[in-house]
Design an enzyme around this catalytic site. Structure first.
Site, short mmCIF file in Angstrom:
data_model
loop_
_atom_site.label_atom_id
_atom_site.label_comp_id
_atom_site.label_asym_id
_atom_site.label_seq_id
_atom_site.Cartn_x
_atom_site.Cartn_y
_atom_site.Cartn_z
N GLU A 155 0.84 -1.20 0.00
CA GLU A 155 0.00 0.00 0.00
C GLU A 155 0.88 1.25 0.00
O GLU A 155 1.87 1.33 0.71
CB GLU A 155 -0.89 -0.03 1.25
CG GLU A 155 -1.90 1.09 1.33
CD GLU A 155 -2.84 0.93 2.52
OE1 GLU A 155 -3.82 1.68 2.60
OE2 GLU A 155 -2.57 0.04 3.38
N LYS A 195 -9.18 3.30 -2.64
CA LYS A 195 -9.52 2.50 -1.45
C LYS A 195 -10.92 2.85 -0.97
O LYS A 195 -11.28 4.03 -0.88
CB LYS A 195 -8.49 2.75 -0.35
CG LYS A 195 -8.58 1.80 0.84
CD LYS A 195 -7.40 2.00 1.78
CE LYS A 195 -7.44 1.02 2.96
NZ LYS A 195 -6.29 1.18 3.86
N CYS A 226 -5.61 -3.43 2.01
CA CYS A 226 -5.38 -3.54 3.46
C CYS A 226 -6.66 -3.69 4.29
O CYS A 226 -7.23 -4.76 4.36
CB CYS A 226 -4.56 -2.34 3.94
SG CYS A 226 -3.77 -2.61 5.55
N LEU A 235 22.86 0.57 31.37
CA LEU A 235 22.68 -0.85 31.68
C LEU A 235 22.67 -1.01 33.20
O LEU A 235 23.71 -0.99 33.85
CB LEU A 235 23.80 -1.67 31.04
CG LEU A 235 23.65 -3.19 31.03
CD1 LEU A 235 22.37 -3.62 30.33
CD2 LEU A 235 24.86 -3.82 30.34
N SER A 236 21.47 -1.18 33.76
CA SER A 236 21.30 -1.08 35.21
C SER A 236 21.55 -2.38 35.95
O SER A 236 21.73 -2.37 37.16
CB SER A 236 19.88 -0.61 35.53
OG SER A 236 18.95 -1.62 35.19
N GLY A 276 19.12 -4.65 35.72
CA GLY A 276 17.76 -5.16 35.80
C GLY A 276 17.35 -5.79 34.48
O GLY A 276 18.03 -5.68 33.46
N ILE A 277 16.17 -6.40 34.47
CA ILE A 277 15.76 -7.19 33.32
C ILE A 277 15.38 -6.31 32.13
O ILE A 277 15.52 -6.73 30.96
CB ILE A 277 14.59 -8.13 33.70
CG1 ILE A 277 14.49 -9.27 32.67
CG2 ILE A 277 13.29 -7.37 33.85
CD1 ILE A 277 13.60 -10.40 33.13
N SER A 314 16.68 -3.19 31.04
CA SER A 314 17.84 -2.76 30.27
C SER A 314 18.60 -3.97 29.72
O SER A 314 19.19 -3.91 28.64
CB SER A 314 18.77 -1.88 31.11
OG SER A 314 19.27 -2.59 32.24
#
Length: 714
Positions: A45, A114, A175, A360-361, A363-364, A366
């Protein structure tokens, strides 16, 4: 007897307003289609402009440049000898339409606007276009001079019609029309249309592909026929990623399927189909014959005096119909590994970036973001090894590497692209610091360990000098507002430092000719929904690949990646308690995200789905959860959780106005920009709804309650 024809559809990585680039990708797809013997080629499209132009569609320049590109395509001899179905916007009688242009041998046959526009969720097509509401009506369209000079035509048919060649009949859908209750292909099939085309700009969401494929397969299972589906692929210049998966089906069977996620800018999918199978399939269903004979819908035929299957009456043992195959689906964990990764690659290569910076800490969240970047590097390396010259050229450009450089491993590429930093304070644990460093070492990122206590102390000291007051944490006797302010200053300083490092780390590393790195955010969709983040903290970034993904799905992805990517360190992130580490750690206290929020991440996902997808307000959400969560929870406990969710959702809604643009992956995303259009200043106590909830709780507990002044009908 057989009647064979080879047809082609494609995935194209088109970019909004990249007219010449989009033109070249269209030309490449036509070239490949012809090389494979196809006699019909369809594309996505709005493929000339790119689907994601948004308000640029309101500029008449876009229509002008579309015609200019279209003229350059159809005048080339190498595009002749194949029926082309190409999408672009245009003006007809000063009304803007989203159209398909069908041409053959440099002549435009017909323009099909369309009919049903996508106008919910992420889409606002009626802001830019008008639907063609004249069923079965065809008008004359006067071609612009730039086209008249190329084709020698002055006017062509425009409207709701179909193409009729000497040997078959072809109808177009676009679409959204496939997703409507009464799709055009139904009436077309009853009027003898045998080949349906659908040119799409359909975006990726987790677990969405099966719905799309079910509709496409079901279209020809019920109606018979051949269905070609083309889709955009790649980043649209915004929050969406279009996930390709071009498809060809015959009589409810999949015969060809393109990839869902790929870095290939052009992917052509072809199949040889037998139109006699369509005719036999339809004729064998008596009820279809009755409906077809009674149908009052008759489409105007645009007659084209050519045969699309020139070998249809001559037997050729070297040509056979393409065999059916099972449809292919990625599991959600693979979708997370592939979708955001491809989106990020498009973003960084097209914005002239030189890589990414990530706080980047340990934790999950980051961790998941870093792993997705690593997944991106794996995908890039695979494409390079398979000979994708464009990806290799882009990799050299993004990393500012020499013309003969070829990465030898994902880690080598990650080291050039991803810069990570552990921004620790006295409130950070040694465990999170070690996890960050080990993950960085395993994936290859350029990593820095930073202690920022002096910066935090300096900011607090400035406040103390200015006011004479020094805030202290709640655990040491401070108030809630002091406690929150001391947490927020740490988070906001990480954002400031992040941008400083993003600008200067390439300079530190001696990377030439770079304007800096893209800063990555890493707040998941549940935290955004609940508002469990600091405004303008390290969640404020350039892009966020996980901002539309739930915590539950991120955990599943990490478990998958630990094995698939051979990264055992990810198990440590998975088993760690989620914590912001913004409060002091003592012998008796460690900050916990779920305790702070007053609800689990699983509950947040449930709240988000009911609020957005099921369209529930507080009262209707409570009634649904009352049945689902009792007797595990009492009615008063369910009520408390629902009230708490809506209170914090409401008071934090303002944060969505400044949230980092996130990859859209989830149906309950609270994205304020284009998906979740709700106000950001509302009464957070929802007094009337909460009174009704209290009344139901009292009834459940056998208490006597008074009547409310006005009762709604449940």
């Amino acid at each position: 007897m057989s009647h064979l024809i080879t047809i082609a559809t494609c995935n194209l990585n088109q970019w909004a307003l990249d007219f010449e680039g989009n033109r070249d990708r269209i030309l490449e797809s036509i070239k490949i289609s012809k090389e494979r013997g196809a006699r019909l080629r369809i594309g996505p499209e709005l493929e000339i402009t790119g689907y994601g132009c948004l308000d640029h569609f309101l500029e008449n320049d876009v229509s002008l440049h579309s015609w200019e590109m279209y003229a350059q395509i159809i005048k080339r001899p190498e595009t002749h000898g194949i029926l082309l179905d190409i999408g672009m916007p245009l003006l007809h009688k000063d009304v803007r339409y989203n159209c398909r242009l069908l041409s053959l041998d440099g002549k435009i046959l017909f323009i099909r606007p369309k009919i049903w526009l996508a106008n919910d969720g992420n889409y606002r097509e009626m802001r830019f276009f008008s639907p063609w509401m004249k069923t079965g009506v065809v008008e004359d369209f006067v071609l612009p001079p730039v086209i008249q000079e190329v084709t020698g035509q002055q006017s062509i048919p425009f409207g709701d019609a179909v193409i009729h060649t000497l040997d078959t009949c072809i109808g177009s859908e676009t679409c959204e029309e496939l997703f409507t209750p009464q799709s055009p292909h139904i009436a077309m099939s009853l009027d003898g249309v045998e080949i349906f085309t659908n040119s799409s700009g359909s975006h990726h969401e987790l677990r969405k592909l099966n719905k799309r494929l079910d509709l496409i397969v079901g279209a020809t299972r019920r109606c018979g026929g051949v269905y070609l589906y083309a889709n955009q692929r790649g980043c649209d210049g915004d929050r969406l990623y279009y996930d390709g998966c071009a498809l060809i089906t015959v009589n409810g069977r999949v015969v060809a399927q393109g990839s869902q996620f790929s870095l290939k800018d052009v992917e052509v999918v072809t199949a040889t189909v037998d139109l006699e199978e369509v005719r036999s399939y339809r004729a064998s269903v008596m009820s279809r014959g009755l409906q077809a004979s009674l149908s009052e819908t008759r489409y105007k035929r645009i007659h084209v005096p050519v045969e699309l299957a020139p070998l249809s009456f001559r037997f050729d043992p070297t040509i056979a119909p393409t065999k059916s195959r099972e449809a292919f689906y990625h599991i959600p964990e693979e979708e997370i590994a592939l979708g955001p990764a491809c989106w990020m690659w498009d973003y960084v290569r097209r914005c002239n970036g030189s890589g990414f910076f990530l706080a980047l800490s340990g934790g999950i969240d980051s961790c998941a973001t870093a792993t997705i970047v690593y997944s991106m590097c794996r995908i890039v390396l695979k494409e390079i090894e398979e000979g994708n010259a464009q990806v290799l050229q882009d990799a050299r450009k993004v990393t500012r590497s020499a013309d003969d450089w070829i990465p030898s491993s994902p880690q080598e590429l990650t080291n050039k692209l991803l810069h990570t930093c552990f921004m620790g304070t006295e409130n950070s644990s040694k465990e999170t610091q070690n996890r960050s460093a080990e993950l960085s070492q395993k994936i290859g990122s350029y990593h820095i360990d930073l202690k920022m206590d002096k910066i935090v102390s300096s900011m607090v000291a400035i406040f103390e000098v200015a006011t004479g007051k020094r805030p202290i944490f709640k655990i040491f006797g401070g108030s809630q507002i002091e406690n929150l302010a001391l947490q927020n200053i740490q988070a906001r300083l990480r954002m400031v430092l992040g941008y400083l490092f993003a600008q200067l780390l390439p300079w530190v590393r001696g990377i030439p000719n770079t304007g800096g790195l893209l800063v990555l955010g890493s707040a998941n969709v549940d935290e955004c929904l609940r508002g469990y983040l600091t405004k303008y903290d390290c969640s404020s970034a350039d892009i966020n690949p996980i901002g539309g993904i739930s915590k539950t799905d991120l955990k599943r992805f990490i478990a998958y990646a630990s094995k698939e990517f051979d990264l055992p360190i990810l198990e440590d992130f998975l088993n760690a308690t989620p914590t912001a580490e913004l409060e002091p750690i003592t012998k008796d206290y460690v900050q916990s995200d779920e305790i702070d929020m007053g609800m689990t991440y699983e509950e947040l996902s449930e709240f988000g789905y009911l609020r957005k997808v099921e369209k529930c307000g507080p009262y209707s959400m409570f009634l649904k959860l009352l049945h689902e969560w009792t007797p595990k929870l009492s009615p008063s406990q369910v009520a408390e959780k629902v009230k708490k969710f809506f209170f914090f959702y409401a008071i934090n809604r303002h944060k969505q106005t400044v949230m980092t643009p996130s990859y859209h992956a989830e149906q309950y995303s609270p994205d304020d920009n284009r998906f979740d259009l709700r106000p950001f200043l509302i009464n957070p106590r929802f007094p009337w709804a909460f009174k009704k909830i209290d009344q139901v709780v009292a009834q459940c507990e056998g208490k006597t309650v008074g009547n409310l002044d006005v009762m709604s009908v449940d």
